[in-house]
Design an enzyme around this catalytic site. Structure first.
Site, PDB file in Angstrom:
ATOM      1  N   HIS A 168       0.787  -1.177   0.051  1.00 43.96           N
ATOM      2  CA  HIS A 168      -0.064   0.010   0.030  1.00 43.96           C
ATOM      3  C   HIS A 168       0.773   1.194   0.002  1.00 43.96           C
ATOM      4  O   HIS A 168       0.719   2.280  -0.759  1.00 43.96           O
ATOM      5  CB  HIS A 168      -0.852   0.032   1.251  1.00 43.96           C
ATOM      6  CG  HIS A 168      -1.843   1.346   1.589  1.00 43.96           C
ATOM      7  ND1 HIS A 168      -2.686   1.534   0.782  1.00 43.96           N
ATOM      8  CD2 HIS A 168      -1.239   2.473   2.379  1.00 43.96           C
ATOM      9  CE1 HIS A 168      -3.046   3.009   1.173  1.00 43.96           C
ATOM     10  NE2 HIS A 168      -2.192   3.446   2.075  1.00 43.96           N
ATOM     11  N   GLU A 209      -7.736  -2.686   7.358  1.00 47.13           N
ATOM     12  CA  GLU A 209      -6.439  -2.797   8.297  1.00 47.13           C
ATOM     13  C   GLU A 209      -6.721  -3.726   9.381  1.00 47.13           C
ATOM     14  O   GLU A 209      -7.867  -4.412   9.534  1.00 47.13           O
ATOM     15  CB  GLU A 209      -6.394  -1.386   9.024  1.00 47.13           C
ATOM     16  CG  GLU A 209      -6.146  -0.272   8.148  1.00 47.13           C
ATOM     17  CD  GLU A 209      -5.758   0.765   8.901  1.00 47.13           C
ATOM     18  OE1 GLU A 209      -5.065   0.849   9.984  1.00 47.13           O
ATOM     19  OE2 GLU A 209      -5.695   2.072   8.472  1.00 47.13           O
ATOM     20  N   LYS A 238      -9.698  11.789   8.470  1.00 50.45           N
ATOM     21  CA  LYS A 238      -9.888  10.340   8.969  1.00 50.45           C
ATOM     22  C   LYS A 238     -10.459  10.315  10.186  1.00 50.45           C
ATOM     23  O   LYS A 238     -11.014   9.263  10.600  1.00 50.45           O
ATOM     24  CB  LYS A 238      -8.295  10.047   9.399  1.00 50.45           C
ATOM     25  CG  LYS A 238      -7.358  10.085   8.315  1.00 50.45           C
ATOM     26  CD  LYS A 238      -7.289   8.875   7.709  1.00 50.45           C
ATOM     27  CE  LYS A 238      -6.298   8.365   6.728  1.00 50.45           C
ATOM     28  NZ  LYS A 238      -6.122   7.091   6.157  1.00 50.45           N
TER      29      LYS A 238
END
Lengths: 437, 437
Positions: free
Chosen positions: B144, B218, B270
């Site tokens: 990633h 995740e 976020k």
């Protein structure tokens, strides 16, 4: 301003009758942390006061749960009662402590209760005033952001393109917040001693104690109320979410930060400790000291959600940084004002919640380092004062610093108002000890 | 592996007898959140079990406070009992639920207790399993980090100079963590619709709902134990600090993030929400699935504090991302494995505490987005799958996406082990609703 009957209040005291800041203390008689206020050189124990039924009902008509809030080990419960209650309780305490109190028999003329409740600050211990759910540190000190940006990118590109449009901030580490007086151990970190040389294949970091341990002079803001997830806080309603203010020293390891921070921001360079002053100055106590923040010529108008109805979004609090060496010589190395912010706390709060981020009572917002527009003696960090270690800051005792040495004690102070009616924060102090590992 | 007498356990169930993950539930009979484990399609209510004195003493000889821990609204108390206790309790529960249980009369052959304690998961509600003090998100998904870096800086400069030397991470927002099933409102943010054009004086951001709402696949790690401030956690003792693991979807507003993140990292892009799966898979349950993390040719040796005694630092957990449209069509858009990490959680923990940062039981560490080395169907974010919106991800029902639409439901899944003995996480699910503001 009226004066107080509490003995021996120095006119230069931060804790005049005009202030009435709240904190958490433990005492020889009651080691369980609980609420108090500071007045002159005394702490008034609110848990002890709560045991006097007449006094409490006088202090808090129609406030259920106040005695319980004052017995808690943090101020979170009291903070979440809301600003109208804080205002009412502060006003009642000012009446109680005033020379012209309308209820002299409750405390002033009640020697047994005075002896139990009014305690010299030298005999009590202060604790972290709030249980901090989340800590966010902003970057709203305009002259600091400009100076640091100019140092690394030159004055033409000192500010990033977003800086004038949004209050830049990052999430800090709540567990690392400690109260004034807590020892600060120099952090060990991963550090690049030399920038990579041309032609060098790989950087060669090492592990070791930070060589560039710095301070950050900040104002901290504690919230007393949260928002529902998904729902933002409007900039003009944000004041109602604010409980009060403290001084904040966001200790920083510059060498750790420089190597680690790309691309996700500061981490170990910041999360080893941040110190707050123990007494929370209520938002209302600072109202008389409002002023306009930094005005930048040609600044584009901010977007609607950041536009405040009131021009005076910040406070003019005189701020000072003292450095005391291990030998005991003290030098005031920086003086500035909290008016040197380009964003107000309501703007920070409106931006923080624009996407729906949930706030909770006890959350801490830091202003970012506050520096003045002038010379090195107006700066809130050694990074600026020494141009990243290139120049010395001269100290009393024929000493000098680029960054902090083990044994140094840094004390932040902040206050506003005239002598005899000062609203101040007391000390935000930390001494540096050698790395533990 | 032995099988369980619990009825109707699907061989493909994540919650075989080999797993025994812990969570927090509320039930029709007991709406106060409390502890349970998952077994097949049932939850075993540990608070109810605790009311059976024989059973509890069988389950927990010499563990004071276990009944009280199981009555708490979070798993923090249980987590802080330590790994040897988790191991002992998990083993006792496996015995209790096994077809060859040595104590059939305690639960298997005790219909009244079974009826009260063994509840179909469809009848209970799951809650956030831990009170999270601090949340840290790392960037340890090598493929990633490489893919995103290459997208913005080209493959020659894909990785920042520090990436192979330290686990890059940032502090997230603990208050924004929600349990699977919680609605996710599209965040509003400050966005730059067009990058600044040459010659343009000022960027022109706007306020509006994010147009680039993304997922991040995740693995999350909950801590069960803290460290003293100033004292780091050694990489080879870090396992003892880990309670267990969950899936984590760190929802991201890419357009908000792009504009805000310089120089202090991600913030509003976020902090509006991150979703975790409800059942915490204990660290011991994943032990059989250890493997080596990503090996990079020519990688410099890491510094001593990051050097692990064991080569198999990560787990080989199969990970999947499903996207269901508002019309009900489901497509698995990504498949990868948690072995695609270049840093182990012990390494993250050793680095996080190198400078003395204090950890607490309940803290959450995120791995960072996990992607495989292969094509777009091995990616853990739409950013990668669509090359930042340039290409479509094709969906069932003749549909396609660059980023998420309102009405989309994203479900993460993860599991290891053979059918009949699977150790899996269940669902980490969130549906996108339109912006509230």
């Amino acid at each position: 301003m009226e004066s107080s009957w509490v003995p021996d209040i120095d006119p230069a005291s931060d804790f005049s009758l005009a202030n009435i800041p709240f904190g958490i203390i433990s005492t020889p008689d009651d080691p369980a942390p609980h609420a108090a206020i500071a007045i002159g050189s005394y702490a008034l124990d609110l848990k002890v006061l709560s045991t006097a039924p007449d006094l409490l009902s006088q202090l808090s008509p129609n406030i259920p749960g106040l005695a319980s809030a004052f017995s808690q080990p943090t101020l979170n419960t009291f903070a979440s009662l809301g600003r109208p209650i804080h205002r009412q309780v502060r006003s009642a305490l000012q009446n109680l402590l005033s020379t012209t109190t309308t209820h002299p028999s409750l405390l002033r003329d009640n020697p047994p209760l005075r002896a139990r409740a009014l305690l010299p600050q030298s005999t009590i211990r202060t604790h972290l005033p709030m249980a901090i759910g989340d800590y966010t540190d902003f970057y709203a000190g305009y002259h600091h952001a400009f100076a640091v940006g100019a140092m690394f990118r030159g004055p033409a590109h000192a500010l990033q393109p977003n800086y004038l449009h949004l209050p830049v901030g990052y999430h800090g580490r709540a567990s690392s917040i400690v109260v004034s007086g807590t020892p600060i151990h120099r952090p060990t970190g991963q550090i690049l001693l030399q920038p990579p040389q041309a032609g060098e294949q790989q950087p060669q970091p090492v592990t070791g104690p930070s060589r560039k341990l710095d301070i950050e002079l900040e104002l901290g803001c504690f919230l007393g109320r949260g928002n529902e997830m998904g729902r933002g806080i409007g900039v003009d309603e944000a004041e109602e979410y604010i409980f009060g203010y403290v001084l904040l020293n966001d200790w920083s390891a510059r060498d750790v930060q420089t190597w680690e921070y790309v691309p996700l921001g500061p981490f170990n360079g910041k999360n080893f400790a941040s110190t707050v002053s123990p007494w929370v100055v209520l938002a209302d106590a600072l109202e008389p000291f409002r002023t306009r923040g930094v005005q930048v010529e040609g600044r584009p108008e901010v977007l609607g959600y950041l536009r405040e109805g009131r021009a005076e979004g910040v406070f003019d609090i005189a701020l000072e940084v003292d450095l005391m060496t291990a030998e005991g010589d003290t030098t005031t190395i920086g003086r500035t004002s909290s008016k040197n912010l380009i964003w107000s706390f309501p703007q920070m709060l409106a931006h923080h919640t624009l996407g729906g981020c949930p706030m909770r009572a006890g959350d801490l917002l830091g202003s970012g380092t506050i520096s003045g527009p002038g010379g090195v003696n107006e700066r809130g960090s050694l990074l600026e004062m020494t141009e990243n270690g290139k120049k010395d800051v001269l100290l009393a005792g024929m000493d000098a610093r680029t960054f902090l040495k083990d044994g140094d004690t840094v004390t932040l102070r902040g206050f506003c108002g005239e002598e005899g009616a000062r609203v101040g924060f007391g000390e935000c102090r930390g001494r540096i000890y050698s790395a533990l590992q």
